[in-house]
Design a protein around this motif. Structure first.
Motif, PDB file in Angstrom:
ATOM      1  N   SER A  15      -5.443  47.322   2.752  1.00 29.84           N
ATOM      2  CA  SER A  15      -6.670  46.539   2.872  1.00 29.84           C
ATOM      3  C   SER A  15      -7.905  47.309   2.440  1.00 29.84           C
ATOM      4  O   SER A  15      -9.021  46.907   2.743  1.00 29.84           O
ATOM      5  N   MET A  16      -7.706  48.418   1.768  1.00 34.20           N
ATOM      6  CA  MET A  16      -8.823  49.278   1.394  1.00 34.20           C
ATOM      7  C   MET A  16      -9.091  49.192  -0.109  1.00 34.20           C
ATOM      8  O   MET A  16      -8.236  49.537  -0.925  1.00 34.20           O
ATOM      9  N   ALA A  17     -10.278  48.735  -0.468  1.00 27.72           N
ATOM     10  CA  ALA A  17     -10.725  48.879  -1.846  1.00 27.72           C
ATOM     11  C   ALA A  17     -11.136  50.338  -2.053  1.00 27.72           C
ATOM     12  O   ALA A  17     -11.689  50.965  -1.146  1.00 27.72           O
ATOM     13  N   THR A  18     -10.860  50.870  -3.209  1.00 29.61           N
ATOM     14  CA  THR A  18     -11.068  52.298  -3.394  1.00 29.61           C
ATOM     15  C   THR A  18     -11.793  52.625  -4.687  1.00 29.61           C
ATOM     16  O   THR A  18     -11.845  51.803  -5.612  1.00 29.61           O
ATOM     17  N   GLY A  19     -12.302  53.839  -4.744  1.00 26.30           N
ATOM     18  CA  GLY A  19     -12.973  54.289  -5.946  1.00 26.30           C
ATOM     19  C   GLY A  19     -12.979  55.794  -6.035  1.00 26.30           C
ATOM     20  O   GLY A  19     -12.680  56.495  -5.071  1.00 26.30           O
ATOM     21  N   TRP A  20     -13.311  56.268  -7.218  1.00 27.24           N
ATOM     22  CA  TRP A  20     -13.536  57.695  -7.470  1.00 27.24           C
ATOM     23  C   TRP A  20     -14.947  57.859  -8.033  1.00 27.24           C
ATOM     24  O   TRP A  20     -15.340  57.128  -8.949  1.00 27.24           O
ATOM     25  N   ALA A  55     -12.905  52.374 -10.154  1.00 23.86           N
ATOM     26  CA  ALA A  55     -12.669  51.678  -8.892  1.00 23.86           C
ATOM     27  C   ALA A  55     -11.514  50.716  -9.066  1.00 23.86           C
ATOM     28  O   ALA A  55     -11.249  50.243 -10.180  1.00 23.86           O
ATOM     29  N   ILE A  56     -10.839  50.405  -7.947  1.00 21.15           N
ATOM     30  CA  ILE A  56      -9.685  49.512  -8.000  1.00 21.15           C
ATOM     31  C   ILE A  56      -9.646  48.657  -6.748  1.00 21.15           C
ATOM     32  O   ILE A  56      -9.974  49.123  -5.647  1.00 21.15           O
ATOM     33  N   SER A  57      -9.251  47.403  -6.900  1.00 21.62           N
ATOM     34  CA  SER A  57      -9.126  46.528  -5.743  1.00 21.62           C
ATOM     35  C   SER A  57      -7.862  46.875  -4.969  1.00 21.62           C
ATOM     36  O   SER A  57      -6.979  47.560  -5.480  1.00 21.62           O
ATOM     37  N   CYS A  58      -7.750  46.347  -3.760  1.00 23.02           N
ATOM     38  CA  CYS A  58      -6.631  46.782  -2.912  1.00 23.02           C
ATOM     39  C   CYS A  58      -5.364  45.991  -3.136  1.00 23.02           C
ATOM     40  O   CYS A  58      -4.263  46.513  -2.933  1.00 23.02           O
ATOM     41  N   SER A  59      -5.458  44.740  -3.554  1.00 21.65           N
ATOM     42  CA  SER A  59      -4.239  43.929  -3.629  1.00 21.65           C
ATOM     43  C   SER A  59      -3.813  43.558  -5.045  1.00 21.65           C
ATOM     44  O   SER A  59      -2.624  43.460  -5.305  1.00 21.65           O
ATOM     45  N   PHE A  60      -4.758  43.356  -5.925  1.00 16.75           N
ATOM     46  CA  PHE A  60      -4.405  42.819  -7.227  1.00 16.75           C
ATOM     47  C   PHE A  60      -4.541  43.820  -8.364  1.00 16.75           C
ATOM     48  O   PHE A  60      -4.258  43.495  -9.510  1.00 16.75           O
ATOM     49  N   GLY A  61      -4.962  45.022  -8.036  1.00 13.08           N
ATOM     50  CA  GLY A  61      -5.021  46.050  -9.055  1.00 13.08           C
ATOM     51  C   GLY A  61      -6.112  45.888 -10.082  1.00 13.08           C
ATOM     52  O   GLY A  61      -6.049  46.512 -11.144  1.00 13.08           O
ATOM     53  N   ASP A  62      -7.110  45.050  -9.797  1.00 17.99           N
ATOM     54  CA  ASP A  62      -8.246  44.941 -10.717  1.00 17.99           C
ATOM     55  C   ASP A  62      -8.985  46.271 -10.754  1.00 17.99           C
ATOM     56  O   ASP A  62      -9.191  46.911  -9.724  1.00 17.99           O
ATOM     57  N   THR A  63      -9.385  46.689 -11.942  1.00 11.51           N
ATOM     58  CA  THR A  63     -10.025  47.991 -12.090  1.00 11.51           C
ATOM     59  C   THR A  63     -11.336  47.889 -12.853  1.00 11.51           C
ATOM     60  O   THR A  63     -11.584  46.912 -13.572  1.00 11.51           O
ATOM     61  N   HIS A  74     -13.421  51.332   1.312  1.00  8.77           N
ATOM     62  CA  HIS A  74     -13.973  50.442   2.336  1.00  8.77           C
ATOM     63  C   HIS A  74     -12.983  49.312   2.562  1.00  8.77           C
ATOM     64  O   HIS A  74     -12.153  49.012   1.706  1.00  8.77           O
ATOM     65  N   LEU A  75     -13.108  48.683   3.715  1.00 13.59           N
ATOM     66  CA  LEU A  75     -12.219  47.591   4.058  1.00 13.59           C
ATOM     67  C   LEU A  75     -12.520  46.370   3.196  1.00 13.59           C
ATOM     68  O   LEU A  75     -13.688  46.010   3.003  1.00 13.59           O
ATOM     69  N   THR A 127     -15.478  47.662  -6.173  1.00 14.13           N
ATOM     70  CA  THR A 127     -16.809  48.090  -5.747  1.00 14.13           C
ATOM     71  C   THR A 127     -17.284  49.253  -6.600  1.00 14.13           C
ATOM     72  O   THR A 127     -16.597  50.266  -6.703  1.00 14.13           O
ATOM     73  N   THR A 128     -18.466  49.102  -7.188  1.00 16.47           N
ATOM     74  CA  THR A 128     -18.971  50.137  -8.089  1.00 16.47           C
ATOM     75  C   THR A 128     -20.162  50.906  -7.532  1.00 16.47           C
ATOM     76  O   THR A 128     -20.538  51.927  -8.105  1.00 16.47           O
ATOM     77  N   LYS A 129     -20.746  50.465  -6.446  1.00 10.39           N
ATOM     78  CA  LYS A 129     -21.926  51.119  -5.877  1.00 10.39           C
ATOM     79  C   LYS A 129     -21.528  52.018  -4.710  1.00 10.39           C
ATOM     80  O   LYS A 129     -20.844  51.606  -3.791  1.00 10.39           O
ATOM     81  N   SER A 130     -22.017  53.253  -4.746  1.00  8.65           N
ATOM     82  CA  SER A 130     -21.609  54.217  -3.732  1.00  8.65           C
ATOM     83  C   SER A 130     -22.023  53.802  -2.330  1.00  8.65           C
ATOM     84  O   SER A 130     -21.310  54.072  -1.365  1.00  8.65           O
TER      85      SER A 130
END
Length: 127
Positions: A31-36, A50-58, A99-100, A108-111
């Protein structure tokens, strides 16, 4: 308590490659969206990918498109950043963040929209 731990940084010559890893604990990883993000000396922290948690959108910042790959392994609670063809100006500390996201589709692209950060892993690229 959510904890993110990065690894995989190091020193490489220009044109080299590294794989950064980030292990997350303390929250449902799926359930975590993630980024570097990266932060070079004297500069602000900026998005790498950045990548979404379920669908792999980047999403990638333009300068790394075609060279960096963000991915996740939900079975291992780990996400990765494969960084190729490194340039000296990409010397920085690289941070993973999350983030959840219950929708599963947010990229998510904003820190300031991220809640959890790792301690960072240093990447040094020599010419």
């Amino acid at each position: 308590q959510v904890k993110l731990v990065e690894s995989g940084g190091g020193s490489v010559r220009a044109g080299g490659s590294l794989t950064l890893s980030c292990v997350v604990s303390g929250w449902p990883y799926s359930s975590m969206a993630t980024g570097w993000f990266c932060q070079a000396p004297g500069k602000e922290r900026e998005l790498v990918a950045a990548i979404s948690c379920s669908f792999g959108d980047t999403q990638y910042t333009d300068s790394v498109k075609g060279r960096f790959i963000i991915s996740r392994d939900n079975n291992e609670n780990t996400w990765y950043l494969q960084i190729n063809s490194l340039k000296p100006e990409e010397t920085a500390i690289y941070y993973c963040t999350s983030h959840l996201d219950t929708s599963g589709r947010v990229v998510t692209t904003k820190s300031d929209e991220y809640d959890y950060w790792g301690q960072g892993t240093r990447v040094t690229v020599s010419s």
